[in-house]
Design a protein around this motif. Structure first.
Motif, PDB file in Angstrom:
ATOM      1  N   ASN A 107      47.854  42.171  35.002  1.00  0.00           N
ATOM      2  CA  ASN A 107      47.340  41.542  34.010  1.00  0.00           C
ATOM      3  C   ASN A 107      46.083  40.986  34.463  1.00  0.00           C
ATOM      4  OD1 ASN A 107      46.983  39.618  31.926  1.00  0.00           O
ATOM      5  ND2 ASN A 107      49.052  39.087  32.021  1.00  0.00           N
ATOM      6  N   LEU A 108      45.866  40.300  35.632  1.00  0.00           N
ATOM      7  CA  LEU A 108      44.742  39.912  36.031  1.00  0.00           C
ATOM      8  C   LEU A 108      43.604  41.132  36.165  1.00  0.00           C
ATOM      9  CD1 LEU A 108      42.947  37.567  37.375  1.00  0.00           C
ATOM     10  CD2 LEU A 108      43.886  38.189  39.695  1.00  0.00           C
ATOM     11  N   TYR A 149      50.061  30.446  44.632  1.00  0.00           N
ATOM     12  CA  TYR A 149      49.792  29.857  43.346  1.00  0.00           C
ATOM     13  C   TYR A 149      48.556  29.529  43.122  1.00  0.00           C
ATOM     14  CZ  TYR A 149      49.448  26.555  39.474  1.00  0.00           C
ATOM     15  OH  TYR A 149      48.878  25.650  38.484  1.00  0.00           O
ATOM     16  N   ASP A 150      47.902  28.739  44.060  1.00  0.00           N
ATOM     17  CA  ASP A 150      46.560  28.349  44.354  1.00  0.00           C
ATOM     18  C   ASP A 150      45.642  29.793  44.394  1.00  0.00           C
ATOM     19  OD1 ASP A 150      47.489  25.754  44.364  1.00  0.00           O
ATOM     20  OD2 ASP A 150      47.180  25.481  46.524  1.00  0.00           O
ATOM     21  N   SER A 154      42.915  30.572  41.558  1.00  0.00           N
ATOM     22  CA  SER A 154      41.449  30.582  42.112  1.00  0.00           C
ATOM     23  C   SER A 154      41.142  32.142  41.457  1.00  0.00           C
ATOM     24  CB  SER A 154      41.282  30.659  43.429  1.00  0.00           C
ATOM     25  OG  SER A 154      40.113  30.821  43.953  1.00  0.00           O
ATOM     26  N   LYS A 155      41.864  33.069  41.338  1.00  0.00           N
ATOM     27  CA  LYS A 155      41.221  34.513  41.151  1.00  0.00           C
ATOM     28  C   LYS A 155      40.920  34.331  39.447  1.00  0.00           C
ATOM     29  CE  LYS A 155      43.405  37.035  44.588  1.00  0.00           C
ATOM     30  NZ  LYS A 155      44.228  38.205  44.960  1.00  0.00           N
ATOM     31  N   ASP A 161      35.201  32.503  34.678  1.00  0.00           N
ATOM     32  CA  ASP A 161      33.756  32.099  34.737  1.00  0.00           C
ATOM     33  C   ASP A 161      32.714  33.553  34.664  1.00  0.00           C
ATOM     34  OD1 ASP A 161      34.425  29.610  35.241  1.00  0.00           O
ATOM     35  OD2 ASP A 161      34.419  29.786  37.529  1.00  0.00           O
ATOM     36  N   VAL A 162      33.229  34.424  34.988  1.00  0.00           N
ATOM     37  CA  VAL A 162      32.541  35.838  34.915  1.00  0.00           C
ATOM     38  C   VAL A 162      32.383  36.027  33.451  1.00  0.00           C
ATOM     39  CG1 VAL A 162      32.321  38.242  35.483  1.00  0.00           C
ATOM     40  CG2 VAL A 162      32.819  36.589  37.249  1.00  0.00           C
ATOM     41  N   ASN A 163      33.450  36.260  32.793  1.00  0.00           N
ATOM     42  CA  ASN A 163      33.735  36.543  31.423  1.00  0.00           C
ATOM     43  C   ASN A 163      32.652  35.362  30.493  1.00  0.00           C
ATOM     44  OD1 ASN A 163      35.083  38.602  31.961  1.00  0.00           O
ATOM     45  ND2 ASN A 163      36.856  37.680  31.161  1.00  0.00           N
TER      46      ASN A 163
END
Length: 220
Positions: A107-108, A149-150, A154-155, A161-163
């Motif tokens: 998904n990521l 989880y962290d 973070s990813k 942020d990039v999008n």
């Protein structure tokens, strides 16, 4: 005296043999009981894993994993445990968690694809936000520790942020293009208005000349 000693020796040997046989029988029974307990526990684990594999609904899969984790904890806290069963629990739980983390990773990756299409980027950002919420709600079951989880959050934040940055650049380009277009339209309109005004003036002048000529001819 010698006969008595011989008798005693024979009795000792008989008792020793009987003790060995009795000990062997008890040990054999214990081994069989342990083997049966291990088999029953492992069969239960296999059944739980099979139920998980058959499930199509994600929530049902989550519940299956929760139940397996609870069973594993209860087993570890029981009075009698076997390393083979404990390892089987850990292996199946790890495999099931891998199923969920593989989905998270896919998904990521699917929603971090480079694009210059605002619609695509907006959809990706929406999906990433949904992924963040999903992982947060499932983390206590699907992830083995808070560090995992962290790391996911973070990813996801970085991808969003990039999008967002790309969308801002696209918006700026569109705004500039619109501004330039509006300026060109305004310039063309100004030229058109000036031309029309000039033509109107010329038309008026020609009309005046024609009327003057008509009056002159009429007098003659």
């Amino acid at each position: 005296m010698i006969g008595t000693r011989s008798t005693i020796a024979v009795l000792v040997v008989i008792v020793a043999i009987g003790g060995l046989f009795s000990g062997y029988k008890i040990n054999k029974n214990n081994v069989e009981a342990e083997t049966k307990q291990i088999s029953v526990s492992n069969s239960s684990i296999v059944k739980s894993y099979a139920n998980f594999s058959k499930e199509k609904d994600n929530n049902s899969k989550i519940n299956d994993l929760k139940n397996l984790i609870i069973d594993s904890k209860n087993y570890k806290n029981s009075s009698k445990t076997y390393a083979e069963v404990t390892k089987n629990y850990e292996s199946k739980i790890s495999n099931i968690r891998k199923y969920f983390t593989n989905n998270y990773d896919k998904n990521l990756a699917d929603n971090s694809v480079d694009s210059d299409n605002k619609v695509v980027l907006s959809k990706q950002t929406k999906n990433l936000n949904l992924l963040s919420v999903t992982i947060k709600s499932e983390k206590d079951t699907t992830l083995s520790n808070s560090k995992s989880y962290d790391n996911y959050q973070s990813k996801i934040t970085s991808a969003i942020d990039v999008n967002t940055s790309k969308i801002q650049v696209i918006d700026a380009i569109i705004a500039k293009a619109k501004k330039d277009s509006d300026a060109k339209i305004a310039a063309v309109k100004a030229i058109t208005d000036k031309t029309n005004k000039y033509l109107d003036a010329k038309t008026t002048e020609v009309d005046k000349d024609e009327r003057s000529e008509e009056r002159r001819v009429g007098k003659e």
